[in-house]
Motif scaffolding. Sequence first.
Motif, short mmCIF file in Angstrom:
data_model
loop_
_atom_site.label_atom_id
_atom_site.label_comp_id
_atom_site.label_asym_id
_atom_site.label_seq_id
_atom_site.Cartn_x
_atom_site.Cartn_y
_atom_site.Cartn_z
N ASP A 97 -2.43 -15.62 8.92
CA ASP A 97 -1.07 -15.40 8.41
C ASP A 97 -1.11 -14.85 6.99
OD1 ASP A 97 0.19 -16.21 10.74
OD2 ASP A 97 0.43 -18.29 10.06
N LEU A 98 -2.00 -15.40 6.17
CA LEU A 98 -2.14 -14.90 4.80
C LEU A 98 -2.63 -13.45 4.80
CD1 LEU A 98 -3.79 -18.01 3.10
CD2 LEU A 98 -1.41 -17.23 2.88
N PHE A 99 -3.49 -13.11 5.75
CA PHE A 99 -3.98 -11.74 5.87
C PHE A 99 -2.83 -10.79 6.19
CE2 PHE A 99 -5.69 -8.06 8.02
CZ PHE A 99 -6.80 -7.72 7.26
N ILE A 100 -1.94 -11.21 7.07
CA ILE A 100 -0.78 -10.38 7.42
C ILE A 100 0.10 -10.17 6.18
CG2 ILE A 100 1.35 -10.34 8.79
CD1 ILE A 100 -0.37 -11.63 11.07
N ASP A 101 0.31 -11.21 5.38
CA ASP A 101 1.06 -11.06 4.13
C ASP A 101 0.34 -10.10 3.18
OD1 ASP A 101 2.90 -12.92 5.07
OD2 ASP A 101 1.99 -14.59 3.96
N TYR A 102 -0.97 -10.24 3.08
CA TYR A 102 -1.79 -9.36 2.24
C TYR A 102 -1.61 -7.89 2.65
CZ TYR A 102 -6.22 -7.04 0.92
OH TYR A 102 -7.17 -6.17 0.46
N MET A 103 -1.67 -7.66 3.95
CA MET A 103 -1.55 -6.28 4.44
C MET A 103 -0.14 -5.73 4.21
SD MET A 103 -4.49 -5.18 5.37
CE MET A 103 -4.19 -3.77 6.43
N ALA A 104 0.88 -6.60 4.25
CA ALA A 104 2.24 -6.14 3.96
C ALA A 104 2.32 -5.65 2.52
CB ALA A 104 3.24 -7.26 4.20
N THR A 105 1.68 -6.35 1.61
CA THR A 105 1.65 -5.91 0.21
C THR A 105 0.89 -4.61 0.10
OG1 THR A 105 1.76 -8.18 -0.58
CG2 THR A 105 0.96 -6.54 -2.14
N LYS A 106 -0.24 -4.53 0.79
CA LYS A 106 -1.07 -3.31 0.75
C LYS A 106 -0.30 -2.13 1.34
CE LYS A 106 -5.53 -1.62 2.29
NZ LYS A 106 -6.64 -1.84 3.20
N HIS A 107 0.42 -2.34 2.44
CA HIS A 107 1.22 -1.25 3.02
C HIS A 107 2.30 -0.79 2.05
CE1 HIS A 107 -0.73 -1.10 6.84
NE2 HIS A 107 -0.39 -2.33 7.19
N GLY A 108 2.85 -1.72 1.29
CA GLY A 108 3.86 -1.37 0.30
C GLY A 108 3.31 -0.46 -0.79
N MET A 109 2.01 -0.57 -1.02
CA MET A 109 1.36 0.27 -2.05
C MET A 109 0.67 1.48 -1.43
SD MET A 109 -0.33 -2.73 -4.45
CE MET A 109 -1.33 -3.46 -3.17
N ALA A 110 0.91 1.73 -0.15
CA ALA A 110 0.16 2.75 0.60
C ALA A 110 0.22 4.14 -0.01
CB ALA A 110 0.64 2.78 2.05
N ASP A 111 1.35 4.50 -0.60
CA ASP A 111 1.46 5.84 -1.18
C ASP A 111 0.52 6.03 -2.36
OD1 ASP A 111 3.39 6.45 0.68
OD2 ASP A 111 5.06 6.04 -0.67
N ALA A 112 0.29 4.98 -3.12
CA ALA A 112 -0.53 5.09 -4.33
C ALA A 112 -1.99 4.69 -4.12
CB ALA A 112 0.07 4.22 -5.43
N LEU A 113 -2.27 3.86 -3.13
CA LEU A 113 -3.63 3.33 -2.96
C LEU A 113 -4.70 4.38 -2.67
CD1 LEU A 113 -3.46 -0.14 -1.19
CD2 LEU A 113 -4.40 0.41 -3.43
N PRO A 114 -4.45 5.39 -1.84
CA PRO A 114 -5.53 6.34 -1.58
C PRO A 114 -6.12 6.98 -2.84
CG PRO A 114 -3.78 6.65 0.01
CD PRO A 114 -3.27 5.67 -1.01
N ALA A 115 -5.27 7.37 -3.77
CA ALA A 115 -5.77 7.96 -5.01
C ALA A 115 -6.55 6.94 -5.83
CB ALA A 115 -4.61 8.52 -5.83
N ILE A 116 -6.07 5.71 -5.86
CA ILE A 116 -6.76 4.65 -6.62
C ILE A 116 -8.11 4.35 -5.98
CG2 ILE A 116 -6.65 2.19 -7.19
CD1 ILE A 116 -3.56 2.64 -7.47
N LEU A 117 -8.13 4.23 -4.66
CA LEU A 117 -9.38 3.93 -3.96
C LEU A 117 -10.38 5.08 -4.08
CD1 LEU A 117 -7.96 2.17 -0.79
CD2 LEU A 117 -9.12 1.10 -2.71
N ALA A 118 -9.87 6.31 -4.13
CA ALA A 118 -10.76 7.46 -4.31
C ALA A 118 -11.34 7.49 -5.73
CB ALA A 118 -10.01 8.76 -4.02
N ALA A 119 -10.54 7.08 -6.70
CA ALA A 119 -10.99 7.10 -8.10
C ALA A 119 -11.96 5.95 -8.39
CB ALA A 119 -9.80 7.01 -9.04
N GLU A 120 -11.82 4.84 -7.70
CA GLU A 120 -12.68 3.67 -7.91
C GLU A 120 -13.77 3.68 -6.85
OE1 GLU A 120 -12.82 1.11 -10.18
OE2 GLU A 120 -11.43 2.36 -11.31
N ASP A 121 -14.88 4.29 -7.16
CA ASP A 121 -15.98 4.45 -6.22
C ASP A 121 -16.40 3.11 -5.61
OD1 ASP A 121 -17.88 6.00 -4.86
OD2 ASP A 121 -19.43 5.44 -6.31
#
Length: 193
Positions: A97-121
Amino acid sequence: MAVEKAEERRLRADAQLNEDRLLEAAARAFADEGADASLKAIAKEAGVGIGTLYRRFPTRERLIEATYRNETARLCAAAPELLATEPPVRALRTWMDLFIDYMATKHGMADALPAILAAEDGLRMRTRDLLTEAGRGLVSAGIEAGEIRPDADPSDVLMALAGITLIAGAPSQRPLAHRLTDLLLAGLRPPRT
Protein backbone atom coordinates in the motif's frame (compact mmCIF):
# COMPACT_ATOMS: atom_id res chain seq x y z
CA MET A 1 31.57 29.82 22.42
CA ALA A 2 29.55 26.86 23.79
CA VAL A 3 26.38 28.95 23.57
CA GLU A 4 27.08 29.67 19.88
CA LYS A 5 27.59 25.96 19.10
CA ALA A 6 24.38 25.02 20.91
CA GLU A 7 22.56 27.71 18.96
CA GLU A 8 23.99 26.42 15.66
CA ARG A 9 22.82 22.88 16.50
CA ARG A 10 19.35 24.17 17.29
CA LEU A 11 19.22 26.08 14.02
CA ARG A 12 20.32 23.00 12.14
CA ALA A 13 17.57 21.02 13.86
CA ASP A 14 15.07 23.74 12.94
CA ALA A 15 16.33 23.73 9.37
CA GLN A 16 15.97 19.94 9.25
CA LEU A 17 12.44 20.16 10.60
CA ASN A 18 11.58 22.78 7.96
CA GLU A 19 13.07 20.59 5.24
CA ASP A 20 11.14 17.55 6.44
CA ARG A 21 7.88 19.51 6.45
CA LEU A 22 8.62 20.94 2.99
CA LEU A 23 9.30 17.49 1.54
CA GLU A 24 6.14 16.03 3.09
CA ALA A 25 4.05 18.92 1.76
CA ALA A 26 5.70 18.66 -1.65
CA ALA A 27 4.99 14.92 -1.85
CA ARG A 28 1.30 15.51 -1.17
CA ALA A 29 1.11 18.43 -3.60
CA PHE A 30 2.91 16.61 -6.42
CA ALA A 31 0.71 13.52 -5.95
CA ASP A 32 -2.47 15.63 -6.03
CA GLU A 33 -1.57 18.38 -8.51
CA GLY A 34 1.44 17.18 -10.47
CA ALA A 35 4.89 18.68 -10.94
CA ASP A 36 3.44 22.16 -11.52
CA ALA A 37 1.99 22.38 -8.01
CA SER A 38 2.29 25.82 -6.47
CA LEU A 39 5.56 26.24 -4.58
CA LYS A 40 3.96 29.00 -2.55
CA ALA A 41 1.18 26.61 -1.49
CA ILE A 42 3.76 23.94 -0.59
CA ALA A 43 5.65 26.42 1.60
CA LYS A 44 2.41 27.54 3.23
CA GLU A 45 1.31 23.96 3.96
CA ALA A 46 4.75 23.27 5.45
CA GLY A 47 4.37 26.31 7.70
CA VAL A 48 7.35 28.18 6.25
CA GLY A 49 7.81 31.18 4.01
CA ILE A 50 8.54 30.88 0.31
CA GLY A 51 12.02 32.27 0.99
CA THR A 52 12.78 29.27 3.22
CA LEU A 53 11.71 26.94 0.43
CA TYR A 54 13.92 28.73 -2.13
CA ARG A 55 16.92 28.85 0.23
CA ARG A 56 16.80 25.08 0.58
CA PHE A 57 15.55 24.24 -2.93
CA PRO A 58 16.55 27.03 -5.34
CA THR A 59 14.68 25.44 -8.27
CA ARG A 60 11.52 23.40 -8.73
CA GLU A 61 13.69 20.59 -10.10
CA ARG A 62 15.78 20.47 -6.92
CA LEU A 63 12.60 20.21 -4.84
CA ILE A 64 11.25 17.44 -7.08
CA GLU A 65 14.52 15.51 -6.91
CA ALA A 66 14.72 15.88 -3.12
CA THR A 67 11.08 14.77 -2.80
CA TYR A 68 11.75 11.74 -5.01
CA ARG A 69 14.81 10.76 -2.96
CA ASN A 70 13.01 11.37 0.34
CA GLU A 71 9.97 9.33 -0.62
CA THR A 72 12.22 6.49 -1.78
CA ALA A 73 14.13 6.56 1.51
CA ARG A 74 10.88 6.61 3.52
CA LEU A 75 9.47 3.64 1.63
CA CYS A 76 12.68 1.65 2.05
CA ALA A 77 12.90 2.47 5.76
CA ALA A 78 9.31 1.32 6.26
CA ALA A 79 10.11 -2.30 5.36
CA PRO A 80 12.21 -3.22 8.43
CA GLU A 81 9.97 -1.09 10.65
CA LEU A 82 6.92 -3.02 9.49
CA LEU A 83 8.68 -6.37 9.97
CA ALA A 84 9.51 -5.37 13.52
CA THR A 85 5.85 -4.76 14.38
CA GLU A 86 3.75 -7.00 12.13
CA PRO A 87 3.71 -10.61 10.89
CA PRO A 88 5.56 -10.93 7.54
CA VAL A 89 2.55 -11.15 5.21
CA ARG A 90 0.77 -8.24 6.90
CA ALA A 91 4.02 -6.24 6.77
CA LEU A 92 4.35 -7.00 3.06
CA ARG A 93 0.72 -6.03 2.39
CA THR A 94 1.10 -2.75 4.27
CA TRP A 95 4.33 -2.03 2.37
CA MET A 96 2.53 -2.69 -0.91
CA ASP A 97 0.00 0.00 0.00
CA LEU A 98 2.86 2.38 0.81
CA PHE A 99 4.42 1.52 -2.55
CA ILE A 100 1.19 2.50 -4.31
CA ASP A 101 1.22 5.84 -2.46
CA TYR A 102 4.89 6.29 -3.42
CA MET A 103 4.12 5.67 -7.07
CA ALA A 104 1.22 8.15 -6.96
CA THR A 105 3.69 10.82 -5.83
CA LYS A 106 6.16 9.72 -8.51
CA HIS A 107 3.45 9.85 -11.20
CA GLY A 108 2.63 13.37 -10.06
CA MET A 109 6.23 14.33 -10.79
CA ALA A 110 6.32 12.39 -14.08
CA ASP A 111 6.72 15.45 -16.30
CA ALA A 112 9.87 16.58 -14.50
CA LEU A 113 11.43 13.27 -13.41
CA PRO A 114 12.86 12.09 -16.76
CA ALA A 115 15.13 15.13 -17.03
CA ILE A 116 16.18 14.81 -13.38
CA LEU A 117 16.87 11.09 -13.72
CA ALA A 118 18.85 11.70 -16.91
CA ALA A 119 20.93 14.40 -15.21
CA GLU A 120 21.62 12.27 -12.11
CA ASP A 121 23.66 9.39 -13.51
CA GLY A 122 22.52 6.09 -12.03
CA LEU A 123 19.74 7.49 -9.85
CA ARG A 124 17.04 5.39 -11.52
CA MET A 125 18.98 2.14 -11.04
CA ARG A 126 20.02 3.02 -7.46
CA THR A 127 16.37 3.67 -6.65
CA ARG A 128 15.30 0.36 -8.17
CA ASP A 129 18.04 -1.47 -6.24
CA LEU A 130 17.01 0.17 -2.96
CA LEU A 131 13.35 -0.70 -3.48
CA THR A 132 14.19 -4.27 -4.49
CA GLU A 133 16.30 -4.72 -1.35
CA ALA A 134 13.47 -3.40 0.81
CA GLY A 135 11.05 -5.79 -0.88
CA ARG A 136 13.57 -8.63 -0.58
CA GLY A 137 13.58 -8.31 3.20
CA LEU A 138 9.79 -8.53 3.31
CA VAL A 139 9.51 -11.41 0.83
CA SER A 140 12.33 -13.35 2.53
CA ALA A 141 10.65 -12.98 5.92
CA GLY A 142 7.41 -14.30 4.40
CA ILE A 143 9.23 -17.25 2.81
CA GLU A 144 10.97 -18.03 6.08
CA ALA A 145 7.62 -17.98 7.89
CA GLY A 146 6.15 -20.35 5.27
CA GLU A 147 3.59 -17.72 4.25
CA ILE A 148 5.12 -16.79 0.87
CA ARG A 149 6.00 -19.29 -1.84
CA PRO A 150 9.73 -20.10 -1.89
CA ASP A 151 10.16 -19.16 -5.56
CA ALA A 152 8.82 -15.60 -5.05
CA ASP A 153 11.22 -13.10 -6.58
CA PRO A 154 11.29 -9.62 -4.99
CA SER A 155 12.04 -8.04 -8.39
CA ASP A 156 8.93 -9.67 -9.85
CA VAL A 157 6.85 -8.44 -6.91
CA LEU A 158 8.15 -4.90 -7.46
CA MET A 159 7.38 -5.05 -11.19
CA ALA A 160 3.87 -6.37 -10.50
CA LEU A 161 3.26 -3.54 -8.03
CA ALA A 162 4.49 -1.01 -10.59
CA GLY A 163 2.08 -2.54 -13.12
CA ILE A 164 -0.80 -2.15 -10.67
CA THR A 165 0.03 1.53 -10.29
CA LEU A 166 0.02 1.96 -14.08
CA ILE A 167 -3.47 0.50 -14.24
CA ALA A 168 -4.88 1.97 -11.04
CA GLY A 169 -2.55 4.74 -9.88
CA ALA A 170 -5.03 7.59 -9.54
CA PRO A 171 -6.44 8.30 -6.07
CA SER A 172 -9.95 7.62 -7.39
CA GLN A 173 -8.79 4.12 -8.42
CA ARG A 174 -7.50 3.18 -4.98
CA PRO A 175 -10.21 0.50 -4.43
CA LEU A 176 -9.13 -1.20 -7.68
CA ALA A 177 -5.47 -0.95 -6.67
CA HIS A 178 -6.30 -2.63 -3.33
CA ARG A 179 -8.16 -5.47 -5.06
CA LEU A 180 -5.29 -6.02 -7.50
CA THR A 181 -2.77 -5.94 -4.66
CA ASP A 182 -4.83 -8.54 -2.80
CA LEU A 183 -4.72 -10.74 -5.93
CA LEU A 184 -0.96 -10.30 -6.16
CA LEU A 185 -0.54 -11.25 -2.52
CA ALA A 186 -2.78 -14.31 -2.99
CA GLY A 187 -0.53 -15.39 -5.86
CA LEU A 188 2.50 -15.11 -3.58
CA ARG A 189 1.05 -17.57 -1.08
CA PRO A 190 2.43 -21.12 -1.16
CA PRO A 191 0.29 -23.61 -3.07
CA ARG A 192 -1.95 -25.76 -0.91
CA THR A 193 -0.99 -29.40 -0.78
